[in-house]
Design a protein around this motif. Structure first.
Motif, PDB file in Angstrom:
ATOM      1  N   LYS A 439       0.826  -1.208   0.000  1.00  0.00           N
ATOM      2  CA  LYS A 439       0.000   0.000   0.000  1.00  0.00           C
ATOM      3  C   LYS A 439       0.862   1.260   0.000  1.00  0.00           C
ATOM      4  O   LYS A 439       0.510   2.261  -0.634  1.00  0.00           O
ATOM      5  N   SER A 443       0.754   4.145  -2.943  1.00  0.00           N
ATOM      6  CA  SER A 443       0.576   5.572  -2.640  1.00  0.00           C
ATOM      7  C   SER A 443       1.671   6.409  -3.286  1.00  0.00           C
ATOM      8  O   SER A 443       1.410   7.481  -3.844  1.00  0.00           O
ATOM      9  N   LYS A 547      -0.043  11.943   1.723  1.00  0.00           N
ATOM     10  CA  LYS A 547      -0.658  10.748   1.139  1.00  0.00           C
ATOM     11  C   LYS A 547      -0.444   9.539   2.042  1.00  0.00           C
ATOM     12  O   LYS A 547      -1.366   8.736   2.256  1.00  0.00           O
ATOM     13  N   GLN A 551      -3.302   7.466   3.845  1.00  0.00           N
ATOM     14  CA  GLN A 551      -3.428   6.019   3.623  1.00  0.00           C
ATOM     15  C   GLN A 551      -3.494   5.285   4.952  1.00  0.00           C
ATOM     16  O   GLN A 551      -4.309   4.384   5.148  1.00  0.00           O
ATOM     17  N   GLU A 552      -2.664   5.687   5.902  1.00  0.00           N
ATOM     18  CA  GLU A 552      -2.655   5.038   7.213  1.00  0.00           C
ATOM     19  C   GLU A 552      -3.986   5.267   7.929  1.00  0.00           C
ATOM     20  O   GLU A 552      -4.521   4.370   8.575  1.00  0.00           O
ATOM     21  N   ASN A 554      -6.905   5.706   6.490  1.00  0.00           N
ATOM     22  CA  ASN A 554      -7.899   4.852   5.838  1.00  0.00           C
ATOM     23  C   ASN A 554      -7.747   3.397   6.267  1.00  0.00           C
ATOM     24  O   ASN A 554      -8.736   2.672   6.429  1.00  0.00           O
TER      25      ASN A 554
END
Length: 559
Positions: A439, A443, A547, A551-552, A554
């Protein structure tokens, strides 16, 4: 300093800070490394955010360091309470300035150097760059004062835009990257302390060590999702000395060293072959015997060590491979020396005698075990030699220990003892089979794609930063067994080069390198490219940090 910076935009801030930092002499191993840390701390303390939160700027002394070096930290917390944290890190030391020759006194003055190189016809590339006005010259300009400057400018940005920061940013500036990496090694305990005290969850680290063209006409901006590791395989070679009038009966350690070097130095078969990656073969960094002055006796021992990059391989695999190569070298040498002796007897008609040119090959761990099994106190001897010579240059000290162990052998057998000497750097890379790493990689790809559309830059995503970098010490891929193999073959690991293996494994921080762009690092023509480094890179790093934090967030919400 803030009063000057507040009137500038970010590219101007980054260039201003670069010039300021280049002007501070912080050559590796000197007190200048401590002085630049003090100066950076003062710059950060001038920012309004840190005047309101003075506890968020601090330093950490490198333990037992005669040069007084220190790590500098600064923490910026977003408006919304969060544990998610991205680390911005770079190093603040440089190599020396002797290579500037007659311009040594101007090595830290970008304007003087630009004027000089604009008329310097012996290097047309440097001359063209100087005439363009797009390049900033000076020791540390690209490696890596500009990197520290970009991070500081971004820290200032985030302190003034807290509402857009969905987590935390931790600035970490380290000394001693150009030598023993004592800065980042000592920082591991501080990162662990911060994690526990503030409940920080380190999403990733972003280093901005310099990138450079890999070939003529190369216009790519390389982004690296990991860093190569490094070990220093070392060979202590104990032979059989003789008078120069009787060398055919000797077993010259220099000859054995030459045979080993011939098989290892720049041998591309020993370089890892990873598709799309720039991987380098091992290189001989020292080959010498133990003679300090002239005599007509051949040497009794020789010392040999290699720079050996690790990408996906482990130290254990390297030890196994080099042991096999060394045995082949010694077997070939034995056959050659026997043939030379036989030819000598044939030519002279002299009677021969029973001689052996066999040389044993062993690892340090196996040799210590062999001595201990004979009732010889090898472990105690190694500790005493280290304690008695603790101020000796680390690699010399390692050879001193191994030589002292060889002297314990009652049979004085000719042998090669293979071991590892400092420095050791773990390899650090994103593993796409790991969900977190996959992931992170996705990103980064998304940020780079957007940056290409907006800036017209051409990015190339690679796995391994091709040079040595502090990011190596933030994560560890080796198993416990592989690490034990390394440590057992490293003389007095805990005293000479105590890398905090457990601390690194517990932190397990991915480190990405989005570097400043320039040319000729470690050369007197060193220079950084201003349009990319000061105008494109700061925003690229900010967007990547945001970003990764997003991402973390989410990922946590989806759990």
């Amino acid at each position: 300093m803030y009063q000057q910076l507040r009137t500038m935009d970010i590219p101007e801030q980054a260039e201003f800070l670069t010039r300021y930092l280049v002007g501070i002499k912080s050559i590796n191993g000197t007190e200048g490394e401590g002085e630049i840390a003090n100066s950076i701390k003062e710059v950060l303390q001038s920012f309004p955010y840190f005047q309101q939160n003075p506890q968020f700027v601090w330093e950490q002394a490198v333990p037992n360091d005669p040069a007084g070096r220190k790590n500098v930290f600064a923490l910026v917390k977003g408006k919304k309470a969060s544990s998610k944290t991205v680390i911005f890190h770079s190093h603040i030391d440089t190599v020396g300035i002797e290579d500037f020759g007659h311009l040594k006194s101007k090595a830290l003055n970008p304007d003087v150097l630009e004027a000089f190189f604009s008329t310097y016809e012996l290097d047309q590339d440097a001359q063209a760059d100087a005439q363009s006005g797009d390049w900033l010259f000076g020791r540390g300009s690209v490696d890596m004062k500009s990197g520290a400057a970009v991070h500081i400018a971004n820290i200032l940005y985030f302190t003034e835009n807290l509402e857009g920061l969905t987590g935390n940013v931790l600035l970490m500036l380290n000394p001693d990257e150009e030598s023993q990496h004592k800065g980042i090694v000592s920082a591991i305990s501080e990162l662990k302390r911060l994690k526990e005290k503030h409940g920080l969850n380190y999403v990733s680290a972003i280093n901005d060590d310099f990138i450079t063209p890999l070939y003529e006409g190369d216009s790519h901006r390389y982004i690296y999702t990991g860093a190569a590791g490094k070990i220093l395989p070392s060979f202590y070679i104990y032979g059989r000395e003789s008078h120069v009038g009787n060398t055919l009966s000797s077993l010259d350690p220099n000859f054995i060293a030459a045979e080993i070097t011939r098989r290892i130095h720049n041998n591309l078969d020993l370089a890892e072959n990873i598709e799309g990656e720039l991987t380098l073969p091992p290189t001989c960094l020292q080959q010498r015997d133990n003679k300090e002055f002239y005599t007509v006796q051949t040497a009794t021992s020789s010392y040999l060590y290699f720079n050996y990059f690790l990408y996906e391989s482990t130290a254990k695999e390297v030890m196994d491979k080099l042991t096999e190569i060394t045995r082949e070298a010694c077997a070939d040498a034995e056959f050659h020396l026997l043939k030379q002796y036989q030819e000598f007897l044939k030519r002279t008609g002299l009677p021969g005698k029973e001689l052996s040119w066999y040389m044993e090959v062993t690892s340090l761990a196996d040799f210590i075990a062999e001595l201990e099994n004979k009732g010889i106190s090898a472990v105690e001897t190694a500790k005493k030699v280290q304690q008695d010579n603790r101020h000796m240059e680390p690699r010399k000290l390692c050879f001193q220990i191994v030589e002292s162990l060889q002297n314990l052998d009652p049979d004085k057998k000719p042998r090669v003892i293979i071991f590892f000497a400092p420095p050791y750097l773990p390899h650090n890379y994103l593993n796409e089979e790991n969900e977190r790493d996959a992931k992170l990689l996705q990103s980064i790809k998304e940020v780079l794609a957007e940056a290409e559309r907006q800036t017209g830059e051409q990015f190339a995503l690679k796995k391994f930063f091709p040079y040595l970098a502090d990011g190596s010490f933030l994560s560890l891929h080796e198993t416990d067994e592989e690490i034990r193999s390394l440590i057992n073959n490293f003389p007095e690991w805990e005293s000479i080069y105590p890398v905090p293996i457990k601390g690194i494994r517990d932190l397990n921080i991915p480190s990405v390198n989005m570097g400043v762009y320039g040319k000729d690092g470690h050369k007197w023509t060193e220079r950084v490219y201003k349009p990319y480094t000061f105008h494109v890179l700061p925003e690229l790093i900010r967007k990547t940090a945001l970003k990764l934090l997003e991402q973390e967030e989410n990922m946590l919400l989806s759990v």
